[in-house]
Design an enzyme around this catalytic site. Sequence first.
Site, PDB file in Angstrom:
ATOM      1  N   ASP A 135      87.700  32.564 -50.786  1.00  0.00           N
ATOM      2  CA  ASP A 135      88.084  32.995 -49.446  1.00  0.00           C
ATOM      3  C   ASP A 135      87.426  32.156 -48.363  1.00  0.00           C
ATOM      4  O   ASP A 135      88.000  31.960 -47.288  1.00  0.00           O
ATOM      5  CB  ASP A 135      87.724  34.468 -49.244  1.00  0.00           C
ATOM      6  CG  ASP A 135      88.728  35.402 -49.890  1.00  0.00           C
ATOM      7  OD1 ASP A 135      89.401  34.973 -50.844  1.00  0.00           O
ATOM      8  OD2 ASP A 135      88.847  36.555 -49.445  1.00  0.00           O
TER       9      ASP A 135
ATOM     10  N   CYS B  83      84.103  36.845 -57.530  1.00  0.00           N
ATOM     11  CA  CYS B  83      84.351  36.756 -56.092  1.00  0.00           C
ATOM     12  C   CYS B  83      85.431  37.706 -55.593  1.00  0.00           C
ATOM     13  O   CYS B  83      85.950  38.523 -56.336  1.00  0.00           O
ATOM     14  CB  CYS B  83      84.607  35.312 -55.698  1.00  0.00           C
ATOM     15  SG  CYS B  83      83.072  34.348 -55.748  1.00  0.00           S
ATOM     16  N   ASP B  84      85.799  37.524 -54.323  1.00  0.00           N
ATOM     17  CA  ASP B  84      86.407  38.565 -53.498  1.00  0.00           C
ATOM     18  C   ASP B  84      87.581  39.315 -54.112  1.00  0.00           C
ATOM     19  O   ASP B  84      87.609  40.537 -54.104  1.00  0.00           O
ATOM     20  CB  ASP B  84      86.852  37.960 -52.168  1.00  0.00           C
ATOM     21  CG  ASP B  84      85.669  37.536 -51.316  1.00  0.00           C
ATOM     22  OD1 ASP B  84      84.619  37.196 -51.883  1.00  0.00           O
ATOM     23  OD2 ASP B  84      85.795  37.524 -50.087  1.00  0.00           O
ATOM     24  N   LYS B  85      88.605  38.619 -54.595  1.00  0.00           N
ATOM     25  CA  LYS B  85      89.791  39.313 -55.100  1.00  0.00           C
ATOM     26  C   LYS B  85      89.812  39.399 -56.611  1.00  0.00           C
ATOM     27  O   LYS B  85      90.683  40.059 -57.181  1.00  0.00           O
ATOM     28  CB  LYS B  85      91.072  38.608 -54.605  1.00  0.00           C
ATOM     29  CG  LYS B  85      91.153  38.442 -53.097  1.00  0.00           C
ATOM     30  CD  LYS B  85      90.955  39.754 -52.364  1.00  0.00           C
ATOM     31  CE  LYS B  85      90.815  39.550 -50.874  1.00  0.00           C
ATOM     32  NZ  LYS B  85      89.637  38.785 -50.463  1.00  0.00           N
TER      33      LYS B  85
ATOM     34  N   CYS C  10      78.599  34.447 -52.592  1.00  0.00           N
ATOM     35  CA  CYS C  10      77.818  34.230 -51.368  1.00  0.00           C
ATOM     36  C   CYS C  10      76.777  35.325 -51.174  1.00  0.00           C
ATOM     37  O   CYS C  10      77.032  36.503 -51.413  1.00  0.00           O
ATOM     38  CB  CYS C  10      78.744  34.130 -50.171  1.00  0.00           C
ATOM     39  SG  CYS C  10      79.798  32.663 -50.212  1.00  0.00           S
TER      40      CYS C  10
ATOM     41  N   GLU D  86      91.899  37.441 -43.448  1.00  0.00           N
ATOM     42  CA  GLU D  86      90.577  37.805 -42.948  1.00  0.00           C
ATOM     43  C   GLU D  86      90.328  37.110 -41.611  1.00  0.00           C
ATOM     44  O   GLU D  86      90.739  35.971 -41.408  1.00  0.00           O
ATOM     45  CB  GLU D  86      89.492  37.393 -43.946  1.00  0.00           C
ATOM     46  CG  GLU D  86      89.500  38.239 -45.201  1.00  0.00           C
ATOM     47  CD  GLU D  86      88.361  37.886 -46.145  1.00  0.00           C
ATOM     48  OE1 GLU D  86      87.697  36.852 -45.922  1.00  0.00           O
ATOM     49  OE2 GLU D  86      88.138  38.639 -47.104  1.00  0.00           O
TER      50      GLU D  86
ATOM     51  N   SER E  18      86.352  39.516 -43.252  1.00  0.00           N
ATOM     52  CA  SER E  18      85.484  39.089 -44.338  1.00  0.00           C
ATOM     53  C   SER E  18      84.301  40.034 -44.429  1.00  0.00           C
ATOM     54  O   SER E  18      83.905  40.653 -43.439  1.00  0.00           O
ATOM     55  CB  SER E  18      84.991  37.666 -44.062  1.00  0.00           C
ATOM     56  OG  SER E  18      83.869  37.365 -44.845  1.00  0.00           O
TER      57      SER E  18
END
EC number: 4.2.1.9
Length: 617
Positions: free
Chosen positions: A81, A122-124, A195, A491, A517
């Site tokens: 992302d 990570c995000d998704k 992150c 985002e 985000s």
Amino acid sequence: MPDYRSRTTTHGRNMAGARGLWRATGVKDEDFGKPIIAIANSFTQFVPGHVHLKDLGQLVAGEIEKAGGIAKEFNTIAVDDGIAMGHDGMLYSLPSRELIADSVEYMVNAHCADALVCISNCDKITPGMLMAALRLNIPTIFVSGGPMEAGKAQVGGKTLALDLVDAMVAAADDRVSAEDVAVIERSACPTCGSCSGMFTANSMNCLTEALGLSLPGNGSVLATHADRRRLFVEAGHLIVDLARRYYEQNDGSVLPRAIASFKAFENAMTLDIAMGGSTNTVLHLLAAAHEAGVPFMMADIDRLSRGVPCLCKVAPAKNDVHMEDVHRAGGIMAILGELDRAGLLHADLPTVHSSSLGEALMRWDIRRSNSEMVQTFYKAAPGNVPTTQAFSQEKRYEALDLDRETGVIRDQAHAFSQDGGLAVLFGNLAEEGSIVKTAGVDESILTFAGPARVFESQDSAVEAILAGRIVAGDVVVIRYEGPRGGPGMQEMLYPTSYLKSKGLGKACALITDGRFSGGTSGLSIGHVSPEAAEGGMIALVEEGDRIEIDIKTRSLILAVPEAELARRRGVMEAKGANAFKPRERQRQVSTALRAYAAFTTSAARGAVRDLDQKPRF
């Protein structure tokens, strides 16, 4: 007693061809009849949170085979992302969640796997795999790649702990020299891992602990630390045990839907609120609950947010605290322990690793546990050496952070606030709700009102912010960026970061039907539902309209007379096929994204697909 699913392809004369193909993958005569465990890895060289996962699938596979199973690994896609941010690449991020969920379902069902290990980060990727696990409802364990170490750098004579957001904010701040920007950029993301703040990836990996689907430490022990290897080793042995318990002992309590119950979703959301997690977790928990058939709704999140205190603040809410600091304070089990002591946790629920969450807390909550192993585990420290290698260092802190009055994790009596870190706002501008990360909002702007500055895309808003056309007191409105209107619900990290760069982080608000985000802070209200493309009130906002925000009363109001709003709606609807579409926006929308837009739903429903809205299906 259920048969192993894999018998469909491994037993019977008519499966000679399938067995022949299994043999070609290395399966031997004595293996037929063992549980086949799918390993859904997500290694890619595009994403620092996944760059170190290449060999970890085979690490798990080796342990599965030692435990008496057959391991078969495959990969999913993974979008970064941060790299996709600020351009049309972000249109693909949220849709990739459904693609990941589908790909896991396709592989597991096509090959009749018996159980599943999800190696996400990570995000998704974690949400997509979580949706798949609950959809499939076979024994499953999550083990993520782990958080990145925080960056360290000397800037302006001070040693700073840094992350991705610091680099973005500094780059847009004219007061920061080019030399300092370069130092921050080179230092912000020093290692492999997700992150380093409480952004979406780390938030979701923490929530898998609360749901009961991952091992203690999954959300907090660093990607670089040797201690993380144990999670992968244990996952390999445990998944074979879970498979045998289900298929050979008819123990349905080990299945994802038995573990991730309504009360487990309440636990996960309670944790999220207490630790000020990413607002994206709301979207993903709603989607996961939908897959599980659990009636966990926005109203439940609103209810919980009113009674759960904020016990932990991590970057971006507190710039000098990162996941390595949370781990030193006892990680997610310590936060859950404080919630349990406050009477805010369902501790009687099963997990993949313990008969109950309460039993797990007795061992893993550092305020209860006398285990030297547990105490040592939570002393795992950053190595402070740039690397892309997992398990590459073994440094430890000399002491744990046990301070529950002023430390990283607080008890209820010393909470950062008795109001939690997330809130749901309702009002005529968000009839189905909207989300704000209150942990990142300065107390001076918990109540805010100002004139609307309306933009039909993230790009036009960014241009106005950087050009200095947004001033203190403005309410930036970015619409037609919802799941359907974007499409893909981008985002808005760049607009919020640039507001901070311009010194407006505590002087402006930003409202959008898009999302934010996990790195976003400030008065940033997202997930406004219904979105503009669905005829939501946000589509009727005009330049200069007064918007009133009150986090304490959970309200988001467009202060325009109802008669005027009715007139505007009539004008909009008179446009026919062009109604509720952005006036001017240059954006290439691919066939894949158009297909996503055709089936997606409101953020208030988790932006899940709804095939019932298309009669031919």
